[in-house]
Design a protein around this motif. Structure first.
Motif, short mmCIF file in Angstrom:
data_model
loop_
_atom_site.label_atom_id
_atom_site.label_comp_id
_atom_site.label_asym_id
_atom_site.label_seq_id
_atom_site.Cartn_x
_atom_site.Cartn_y
_atom_site.Cartn_z
N ASN A 75 0.76 -1.15 -0.06
CA ASN A 75 -0.13 -0.16 -0.18
C ASN A 75 0.80 1.42 0.08
O ASN A 75 0.34 2.46 0.06
CB ASN A 75 -0.95 0.10 1.19
N VAL A 76 2.15 1.15 0.10
CA VAL A 76 3.04 2.26 0.01
C VAL A 76 2.97 2.71 -1.66
O VAL A 76 3.19 2.19 -2.51
CB VAL A 76 4.42 1.86 0.18
N ARG A 77 2.66 4.02 -1.56
CA ARG A 77 2.47 4.73 -2.71
C ARG A 77 2.19 6.37 -2.45
O ARG A 77 2.07 6.78 -1.60
CB ARG A 77 1.15 4.28 -3.65
N PRO A 78 2.40 7.03 -3.52
CA PRO A 78 2.47 8.59 -3.43
C PRO A 78 1.05 8.95 -2.99
O PRO A 78 0.17 8.22 -3.78
CB PRO A 78 2.61 9.25 -4.79
N GLY A 79 0.64 9.83 -2.13
CA GLY A 79 -0.63 10.07 -1.78
C GLY A 79 -1.07 9.55 -0.43
O GLY A 79 -2.36 10.12 0.26
N ILE A 80 -0.43 8.71 -0.06
CA ILE A 80 -1.03 7.81 1.14
C ILE A 80 -0.32 8.50 2.53
O ILE A 80 0.68 8.74 2.20
CB ILE A 80 -0.75 6.18 1.17
N THR A 81 -0.97 8.59 3.48
CA THR A 81 -0.37 9.13 4.84
C THR A 81 0.39 7.86 5.55
O THR A 81 -0.05 6.84 5.37
CB THR A 81 -1.26 10.06 5.74
N THR A 82 1.16 8.09 6.33
CA THR A 82 2.04 7.03 7.12
C THR A 82 0.91 6.76 8.41
O THR A 82 0.87 5.70 8.57
CB THR A 82 3.29 7.59 7.95
N ASP A 83 -0.01 7.71 8.69
CA ASP A 83 -1.11 7.10 9.61
C ASP A 83 -2.09 6.03 8.95
O ASP A 83 -2.38 5.19 9.52
CB ASP A 83 -1.91 8.27 9.99
N GLU A 84 -2.06 6.11 7.90
CA GLU A 84 -3.26 5.17 6.96
C GLU A 84 -2.49 3.90 6.82
O GLU A 84 -3.01 2.92 7.07
CB GLU A 84 -3.43 5.84 5.40
N LEU A 85 -0.96 3.84 6.70
CA LEU A 85 -0.23 2.59 6.75
C LEU A 85 -0.08 2.33 8.03
O LEU A 85 -0.46 0.74 8.28
CB LEU A 85 1.29 3.05 6.22
#
Length: 300
Positions: A75-85
């Motif tokens: 799920n690591v991709r531009p646009g995602i937040t570290t909190d979402e990870l």
């Protein structure tokens, strides 16, 4: 589509602390480590050498951690937040009846560490938005059946520069070389010698003050595994059944570091990019057996 705000960063593009969400819930039926709800863990008085039965429990915990890391990495991709990870990793752990070891450890507030770009280690997930070319280290430890399994990997969001791509590849190779140096009867400092002799070929900095460690019944047992050369003070002799992590941190610049006011987030002093990889392993008669391989069997 509106462009996502890449903050929080300063005017020079360097990371600054972001906003965190509330603590995530862990179902009450999942056993907690003894330190949860306390300011610090109790001193570890056990052994770093484990029975075959205990090693298999650590392997189970390690596999859950590795699978969680793999899922987060997808799920690591531009646009995602570290909190979402963090939410993705947390959900996987609790769905597998594992407790996220970092959650509540010495006040750490999240279920994984997310260390972006110049963050060496212990980054706290928040509203930081990953941008194209960013790298992020995902460090997850699972607590299951009374033991911890600890691992991390560095992932790329989008397309990195060539020097960053090589840094990530070579940091993973340095972990492999450190693991190959493991053998009963050797002092643990040979691990750091193998890692730094490889890293210095490329002029990389090798972080010294954050190390591998004994793990199992304790999250950190007190055993120190150096990642750099010239560390004769770390002279513990490896034994069959000894369990510890190896987790080299290499940088494109200095090995010196700063720490944020949160007393967790460590960054390179010169803000150079840094990567890390980690496995938990057990010493065997033939070398090392990695305990944090994902269910797919994919090795580091």
């Amino acid at each position: 589509m509106a462009k996502l705000d890449p903050m929080p960063k300063d005017r020079n593009g360097h990371l600054i602390p972001g906003a965190q969400t509330a603590l995530r819930n862990v179902p009450p039926g999942i056993p907690r480590p003894e330190y949860v709800g306390k300011s610090a863990p109790r001193p570890f008085t056990g052994s770093d050498v484990y029975s075959p039965e205990a090693v298999e429990r650590i392997r189970r915990a390690g596999r859950i951690a590795a699978d969680a890391i793999a899922l987060v990495g997808e799920n690591v991709r531009p646009g995602i937040t570290t909190d979402e990870l963090d939410e993705i990793g947390h959900r996987y752990l609790v769905e597998n009846n594992a407790y996220p070891s970092t959650l509540g450890y010495r006040g750490f507030s999240k279920s994984l560490c997310s260390s972006v770009n110049e963050v060496v280690c212990h980054g706290i997930p928040d509203n930081t938005v990953l941008e194209d070319g960013d790298i992020v280290n995902i460090d997850i430890t699972a607590f299951v059946d009374g033991v911890h399994g600890d691992s991390n990997r560095t992932f790329v969001a989008g397309e990195p520069t060539e020097d960053v791509r090589l840094l990530v590849e070579r940091t993973e190779e340095s972990l492999r070389r450190g693991i190959k140096a493991v053998a009963p009867g050797r002092q643990v400092n040979v691990i750091g010698r193998a890692i730094e002799s490889y890293a210095k070929r490329f002029g990389y900095g090798v972080i010294r003050d954050f190390t591998g460690h004994g793990v199992g019944e304790a999250f950190h047992s007190g055993l120190i595994i150096p990642h750099y050369d010239s560390a004769p003070q770390y002279d513990t002799v490896m034994e069959v059944g000894m369990v510890f992590t190896i987790e080299p941190m290499l940088t494109l610049g200095t090995h010196e570091w700063d720490m944020w006011e949160d007393n967790w987030t460590v960054t390179t002093k010169d803000k150079s990019m840094t990567a890390q990889f980690e496995h938990t392993l057990v010493v065997t008669e033939r070398g090392a057996d990695i305990l944090t391989l994902p269910s797919t069997g994919m090795a580091a």
